[in-house]
Scaffold this active site. Structure first.
Site, PDB file in Angstrom:
ATOM      1  N   ASP B 115      55.477  39.118  43.334  1.00  0.00           N
ATOM      2  CA  ASP B 115      55.327  40.438  42.723  1.00  0.00           C
ATOM      3  C   ASP B 115      56.591  41.243  43.024  1.00  0.00           C
ATOM      4  O   ASP B 115      57.510  40.761  43.683  1.00  0.00           O
ATOM      5  CB  ASP B 115      54.059  41.129  43.224  1.00  0.00           C
ATOM      6  CG  ASP B 115      54.106  41.407  44.713  1.00  0.00           C
ATOM      7  OD1 ASP B 115      55.156  41.179  45.331  1.00  0.00           O
ATOM      8  OD2 ASP B 115      53.100  41.837  45.268  1.00  0.00           O
ATOM      9  N   SER B 116      56.636  42.462  42.537  1.00  0.00           N
ATOM     10  CA  SER B 116      57.872  43.245  42.651  1.00  0.00           C
ATOM     11  C   SER B 116      57.944  44.048  43.939  1.00  0.00           C
ATOM     12  O   SER B 116      58.962  44.650  44.238  1.00  0.00           O
ATOM     13  CB  SER B 116      57.955  44.222  41.485  1.00  0.00           C
ATOM     14  OG  SER B 116      56.994  45.254  41.666  1.00  0.00           O
ATOM     15  N   PHE B 119      53.734  47.666  44.067  1.00  0.00           N
ATOM     16  CA  PHE B 119      52.365  48.034  44.421  1.00  0.00           C
ATOM     17  C   PHE B 119      52.227  48.281  45.925  1.00  0.00           C
ATOM     18  O   PHE B 119      51.579  49.235  46.350  1.00  0.00           O
ATOM     19  CB  PHE B 119      51.397  46.938  43.952  1.00  0.00           C
ATOM     20  CG  PHE B 119      49.967  47.282  44.204  1.00  0.00           C
ATOM     21  CD1 PHE B 119      49.304  48.202  43.405  1.00  0.00           C
ATOM     22  CD2 PHE B 119      49.279  46.709  45.270  1.00  0.00           C
ATOM     23  CE1 PHE B 119      47.975  48.535  43.652  1.00  0.00           C
ATOM     24  CE2 PHE B 119      47.946  47.042  45.519  1.00  0.00           C
ATOM     25  CZ  PHE B 119      47.300  47.946  44.707  1.00  0.00           C
ATOM     26  N   GLY B 246      48.329  48.522  36.969  1.00  0.00           N
ATOM     27  CA  GLY B 246      47.610  49.788  36.940  1.00  0.00           C
ATOM     28  C   GLY B 246      46.127  49.651  36.659  1.00  0.00           C
ATOM     29  O   GLY B 246      45.461  50.613  36.288  1.00  0.00           O
ATOM     30  N   ASP B 296      45.303  37.250  40.269  1.00  0.00           N
ATOM     31  CA  ASP B 296      45.493  37.093  41.716  1.00  0.00           C
ATOM     32  C   ASP B 296      44.697  38.174  42.409  1.00  0.00           C
ATOM     33  O   ASP B 296      44.440  39.244  41.831  1.00  0.00           O
ATOM     34  CB  ASP B 296      46.971  37.261  42.107  1.00  0.00           C
ATOM     35  CG  ASP B 296      47.354  38.727  42.201  1.00  0.00           C
ATOM     36  OD1 ASP B 296      47.540  39.349  41.138  1.00  0.00           O
ATOM     37  OD2 ASP B 296      47.418  39.277  43.321  1.00  0.00           O
ATOM     38  N   CYS B 335      29.115  23.598  44.497  1.00  0.00           N
ATOM     39  CA  CYS B 335      30.557  23.625  44.765  1.00  0.00           C
ATOM     40  C   CYS B 335      31.055  22.279  45.292  1.00  0.00           C
ATOM     41  O   CYS B 335      30.351  21.601  46.034  1.00  0.00           O
ATOM     42  CB  CYS B 335      30.864  24.742  45.767  1.00  0.00           C
ATOM     43  SG  CYS B 335      32.628  24.909  46.133  1.00  0.00           S
ATOM     44  N   CYS B 337      34.036  22.029  47.022  1.00  0.00           N
ATOM     45  CA  CYS B 337      35.095  22.258  48.015  1.00  0.00           C
ATOM     46  C   CYS B 337      34.769  21.520  49.316  1.00  0.00           C
ATOM     47  O   CYS B 337      33.639  21.107  49.544  1.00  0.00           O
ATOM     48  CB  CYS B 337      35.301  23.751  48.275  1.00  0.00           C
ATOM     49  SG  CYS B 337      34.107  24.502  49.397  1.00  0.00           S
ATOM     50  N   CYS B 340      31.896  23.087  51.418  1.00  0.00           N
ATOM     51  CA  CYS B 340      30.541  22.802  50.940  1.00  0.00           C
ATOM     52  C   CYS B 340      30.189  21.316  51.079  1.00  0.00           C
ATOM     53  O   CYS B 340      29.023  20.968  51.216  1.00  0.00           O
ATOM     54  CB  CYS B 340      30.389  23.267  49.495  1.00  0.00           C
ATOM     55  SG  CYS B 340      30.371  25.070  49.376  1.00  0.00           S
ATOM     56  N   HIS B 366      36.370  27.965  50.469  1.00  0.00           N
ATOM     57  CA  HIS B 366      35.286  28.039  49.490  1.00  0.00           C
ATOM     58  C   HIS B 366      35.517  29.151  48.469  1.00  0.00           C
ATOM     59  O   HIS B 366      35.381  28.933  47.255  1.00  0.00           O
ATOM     60  CB  HIS B 366      33.934  28.235  50.172  1.00  0.00           C
ATOM     61  CG  HIS B 366      32.874  28.543  49.175  1.00  0.00           C
ATOM     62  ND1 HIS B 366      32.363  27.585  48.328  1.00  0.00           N
ATOM     63  CD2 HIS B 366      32.284  29.711  48.811  1.00  0.00           C
ATOM     64  CE1 HIS B 366      31.503  28.147  47.502  1.00  0.00           C
ATOM     65  NE2 HIS B 366      31.434  29.431  47.783  1.00  0.00           N
TER      66      HIS B 366
END
Lengths: 405, 405
Positions: B115-116, B119, B246, B296, B335, B337, B340, B366
């Site tokens: 990201d920049s 934020f 935003g 994200d 699930c 994963c 699990c 998870h």
């Protein structure tokens, strides 16, 4: 053996067999090689074999801090320790039992040992009353009141279901006076008889796991107490192994080494000796040289939490040091752990400085592997007769590097 | 393409090729299927393909909290995000560059986005001054003073070397007044032109990686601002993709959905749309239904830290609840994963209640897998034409279970 076929003993002693008592023959220790007092052997348990010398990672609350048990297995640990005191308080031994026992609960199918909780009661719980029947203490979590007696501690460890369980002992602080040490020896011996009686009854129960009970040897730094307590303990029963307690609790190092030398002369060669709470790499190697076989300590994970790691080339290092900022070498170039294979010091330093969760995990893997590998190398060298020269050189180098930090 | 052979574009764009500029053709987005506004596609990057919709785990400080990158890969994540603000402050973008770039530093060879930092500057750093040239801010770590300008942010992201980098934008709080929102749009647009100019210069350098610059769309909850800011951004350049900023910053949910519907009508179909900072499972699915492709959010790992997990059968649950004490079921029976597959709720609850490190790790795996799998299933259903009915049912069930907690 009451007609039990031998192959049952060798292969059928997983938890919950109807012949648990007969499986006691499982806990055989085979001494394979010696060099000086150093010993290489194999401890057989219902959940597998433990080649010794062996460092056991500590899974205090049913988890080796920050690691999955697959990682503990992958780093070569063969036996793991869990803490009775912690698991009794949380989540409770009865719940663990209900859920299938500690092996199942913590997803560890290998050899497992629980301590008696005695050491934690004496070190963690703030308020307590020690009397002949047992110890009253307050939980360090919520202040609730509890009592451990020898019988209760056997019941709890039975419910948890580890392969090796420890007798309830009184462990006075290192360097206590002789009267205190002597009283603790007597009480520990009286409690041991009660542990044994309860253990024998529990082992006749049809639905429990086969377990071995190790007594804990006390006597502080008083040589005659150490000798007499060991002899009296040996005289009581042919135990499957021996815990050496009351060391690494504040006494001087030379007192520890002398005590181990005394015990080496008293303890039977064909039983494993578990030096409780040790240790740092150099302490572990000193103890191997004095006839100890099994070890446990929280130092590998506790050090990891503080960004500290052991290395073959630079002794003990702290990753926070600025000199690691651009260091793209492996943490320990001699190490075969996943941390040293995949990451460099610059990244590990960043994780430590940024207080990232991954730092704890990667350094724990390395520190544990360092001790496990030290045990493995000691074993190899005892086997091929090169232990003596090697261990002296190893200690010199490790300590020299540490003092250079 | 100045005579560069096509196969160089397809296969030769790993970091540090001499033809970085030409590799811009790499960042192609292929739209494969649609159902209503929902889209399935593939984003090509120099480090591999990203099938969309795709949730990107957040590796704030160059590590997805508590996880090794092998685990992030194993849970199906195809692209990972890292934070420019954090890495600029610690360990510093120049050091990361010196050590071979962020891919190498964090051991992630797949697609990577930074990201920049905008934020974080607006949300984390306590004291700041926003002016036309950029933003002055104080580090949340040590209070030291720094300035981010569009050019500087391009330089930093160039040094880090992610595949996709984000333009520096001004992100006012959700629900700010119209004048503030409009001024932020104008400033973001002016900064975008400067980002592009610097980016173009940097991409001509011979020794850097091929990167794509995504602008960030602002406009708060004002429909005409959203529309005009998007149109003006589109008019400036044929961008490789668009960040939607935003949103998820305090505004009402219906404002977010309406904004996404407006943008769906303005943005080109053949470019990926990255909805920044989203999100929770139901928000992600709502946004997929409105034409968003990439997502994200730190919620999966932050929730894990608080013992919270998402499940297909019970919505969002907190493992601390007493009802899980004896629950030997998998956390989420649907699930796949590793958490699990290997652990049960009773053990996970114990780890959470005992504040064990492993809890964070197992729940993070998870929760991340839950979002990655949600993207995968949405993609499959967009492909086979069953998205519409499924996504409505999924949202209803998930929200109903959550309201039952």
């Amino acid at each position: 053996m009451k007609g039990e076929p031998e192959h049952n003993v060798a292969g059928g002693c997983r938890a919950r067999t109807p012949s648990a008592l007969h499986c006691a023959a499982m806990f055989q220790y085979r001494l394979e090689d010696t060099q000086g007092s150093a010993r290489a052997g194999t401890l057989h348990t219902p959940h597998g074999e433990v080649p010794t010398p062996a460092f056991m990672p500590v899974g205090t609350q049913g988890t080796v801090k920050a690691l999955a048990m697959e990682e503990v297995e992958a780093l070569g640990a063969r036996m793991v320790l869990a803490n009775t005191y912690h698991l009794y308080l949380r989540p409770g031994h009865e719940l663990v039992h209900e859920l299938g026992g500690l092996h199942r609960f913590m997803r560890w199918d290998g050899p497992l040992l629980t301590d008696s909780g005695g050491f934690q009661v004496f070190s963690l719980s703030a308020i307590r009353d020690v009397h002949d029947d047992g110890v009253d203490f307050k939980s360090h979590i919520d202040g609730s009141t509890h009592t451990f007696t020898p019988e209760r501690v056997m019941d709890i460890q039975r419910a948890l279901g580890a392969d090796v369980i420890m007798a309830f002992d009184e462990c006075p602080p290192g360097g206590c006076d002789r009267v205190t040490a002597e009283a603790a020896c007597d009480r520990t011996l009286a409690w041991l008889a009660r542990c044994r009686d309860r253990f024998d009854v529990l082992q006749t129960e049809a639905d429990g796991p086969a377990q071995a009970l190790f007594p804990v040897l006390q006597g502080n730094v008083y040589d005659d107490l150490r000798r007499s307590h060991a002899e009296r303990t040996l005289g009581m029963h042919d135990w499957k192994g021996y815990g050496i307690g009351g060391l690494s609790v504040g006494e001087a190092k030379h007192d520890m080494w002398r005590t181990l030398e005394i015990l080496d002369g008293v303890l039977p060669a064909d039983r494993p000796r578990y030096l409780m709470g040790v240790g740092y790499p150099d302490d572990l190697l000193e103890a191997v040289a004095r006839g100890c076989d099994m070890f446990d300590c929280v130092a590998p994970t506790r050090n990891a939490r503080h960004g500290t790691a052991w290395t073959s080339t630079e002794g003990q290092v702290n990753l926070k040091a600025a000199r690691f900022k651009r260091d793209t070498a492996a943490l320990d170039p001699m190490c075969d752990c996943t941390t040293c294979s995949r990451y460099d010091r610059a990244y590990l330093r960043h994780l430590v400085v940024a207080s990232e969760w991954l730092a704890m995990r990667l350094l724990s893997i390395h520190n544990l592997r360092f001790l496990v590998r030290l045990g493995e190398e000691a074993r190899t060298r005892i086997g091929n007769g090169t232990f003596e020269g090697w261990h002296v050189e190893w200690l010199e180098r490790f300590r020299k590097e540490r003092s250079n930090q």
